[in-house]
Design a protein around this motif. Structure first.
Motif, short mmCIF file in Angstrom:
data_model
loop_
_atom_site.label_atom_id
_atom_site.label_comp_id
_atom_site.label_asym_id
_atom_site.label_seq_id
_atom_site.Cartn_x
_atom_site.Cartn_y
_atom_site.Cartn_z
N VAL A 27 37.12 45.34 43.21
CA VAL A 27 35.96 46.21 43.17
C VAL A 27 36.07 47.08 41.92
CG1 VAL A 27 34.67 48.01 44.35
CG2 VAL A 27 35.82 46.22 45.68
N HIS A 28 35.16 46.84 40.98
CA HIS A 28 35.14 47.60 39.73
C HIS A 28 33.80 48.31 39.65
CE1 HIS A 28 34.87 47.87 35.14
NE2 HIS A 28 35.79 48.74 35.53
N LEU A 29 33.81 49.61 39.97
CA LEU A 29 32.57 50.38 40.05
C LEU A 29 31.64 49.68 41.04
CD1 LEU A 29 32.31 51.26 36.25
CD2 LEU A 29 33.33 52.59 38.08
N SER A 30 30.46 49.24 40.62
CA SER A 30 29.54 48.57 41.56
C SER A 30 29.71 47.05 41.56
CB SER A 30 28.09 48.92 41.19
OG SER A 30 27.79 48.45 39.88
N HIS A 31 30.62 46.55 40.76
CA HIS A 31 30.82 45.11 40.64
C HIS A 31 31.92 44.66 41.61
CE1 HIS A 31 30.78 41.23 38.53
NE2 HIS A 31 32.10 41.27 38.59
N VAL A 32 31.58 43.72 42.48
CA VAL A 32 32.52 43.21 43.48
C VAL A 32 32.65 41.70 43.31
CG1 VAL A 32 33.01 43.00 45.95
CG2 VAL A 32 31.81 45.03 45.09
N ALA A 33 33.89 41.22 43.19
CA ALA A 33 34.12 39.80 43.00
C ALA A 33 35.49 39.42 43.56
CB ALA A 33 34.05 39.43 41.52
N PRO A 34 35.62 38.19 44.06
CA PRO A 34 36.95 37.75 44.51
C PRO A 34 37.90 37.58 43.34
CG PRO A 34 35.39 35.93 44.55
CD PRO A 34 34.60 37.15 44.23
N VAL A 35 39.17 37.80 43.58
CA VAL A 35 40.19 37.50 42.57
C VAL A 35 40.32 35.97 42.57
CG1 VAL A 35 42.60 37.78 41.90
CG2 VAL A 35 41.36 39.69 42.94
N ASP A 36 39.83 35.35 41.49
CA ASP A 36 39.60 33.90 41.48
C ASP A 36 40.85 33.14 41.06
OD1 ASP A 36 38.38 31.49 41.71
OD2 ASP A 36 36.92 31.80 40.11
N VAL A 37 41.88 33.19 41.90
CA VAL A 37 43.12 32.48 41.60
C VAL A 37 42.89 30.98 41.51
CG1 VAL A 37 45.43 31.96 42.46
CG2 VAL A 37 44.55 34.29 42.59
N ALA A 38 41.96 30.46 42.33
CA ALA A 38 41.68 29.02 42.32
C ALA A 38 41.27 28.55 40.93
CB ALA A 38 40.60 28.68 43.34
N ALA A 39 40.45 29.36 40.23
CA ALA A 39 40.02 28.98 38.88
C ALA A 39 41.19 29.01 37.90
CB ALA A 39 38.91 29.92 38.41
#
Length: 221
Positions: A27-39
């Motif tokens: 979670v970075h400010l309003s930006h939410v994303a999975p930690v994309d280890v698969a990529a």
């Protein structure tokens, strides 16, 4: 949830949990994303191959994670070193065939001023929360006439800096760490301030890469 579980942990604890397969969200400010280890651990795609093809050896892969770029360069016979602050990431990179060290880019790095390419892929322009300071450091690490390859935010005008917090599925969260996101227009302007010339900029599969060339002779900045 116990008081111990509620206490924020070192971000590396949750990053390494993600490397081990646990779902973790950034979670970075309003930006939410999975930690994309698969990529990071998947087979290289067309974008990765294009990035590898642009690298001029020797290559320093900053924030190398599990080492897919450093390993790919090694297969091509291009000298490359990955650095990462995570012990688990460095172990994974070495197991993949990469040369990797546990180092922070802000600290001493082997071969300072002699790297043909300094690579900041997978959003690593965010390291430290200050793209200007990070690009200045990368210029120090690269040789005169060398490259800084940067993956930019897809929005060219993105220019945000602030605390990033990792959240695990089991309720744990990390202490805030400084992070940034920057688009190509912003990075082009910062690069120009630092004497870095934009040599290439391209978009493929939604990812934006920039190739910044350092001056042919070392200059103060």
């Amino acid at each position: 949830m116990t008081a111990e579980a509620q206490r924020p942990v070192n971000p590396l604890v949750l990053f390494e949990a993600a490397l081990g397969g646990s779902p973790v969200t950034a979670v970075h400010l309003s930006h939410v994303a999975p930690v994309d280890v698969a990529a990071w651990t998947a087979e290289r795609d067309a974008v990765d191959e294009a990035i590898v093809a642009l690298c001029e050896g020797p290559v320093l892969d900053v924030g190398c994670g599990p080492g897919r770029f450093a390993a790919a360069l090694a297969v091509r016979g291009v000298p490359a070193l990955g650095i990462d602050v995570s012990r688990a990431a460095v172990r994974r990179a070495r197991a993949r065939g990469a040369v990797a060290l546990r180092r922070a880019v802000e600290g001493p790095v082997p071969g300072e001023g002699r790297w043909g390419t300094v690579l900041l892929a997978d959003g690593n322009i965010g390291i430290g929360g200050d793209p200007r300071a990070l690009l200045r450091r990368c210029r120090e690490l690269a040789r005169p006439g060398g490259l800084v390859l940067v993956e930019a935010d897809p929005n060219p005008d993105t220019d945000v800096s602030g605390p990033l917090v990792l959240h695990a599925e089991d309720g744990r969260r990390s202490r805030p760490m400084p992070w940034a996101r920057a688009g190509s227009r912003v990075l082009r302007a910062i690069g120009a301030e630092l004497g870095l010339t934009t040599a290439q900029e391209w978009e493929l599969a939604g990812r934006v890469m920039m190739s910044l060339r350092t001056p042919s002779a070392a200059e103060p900045f």
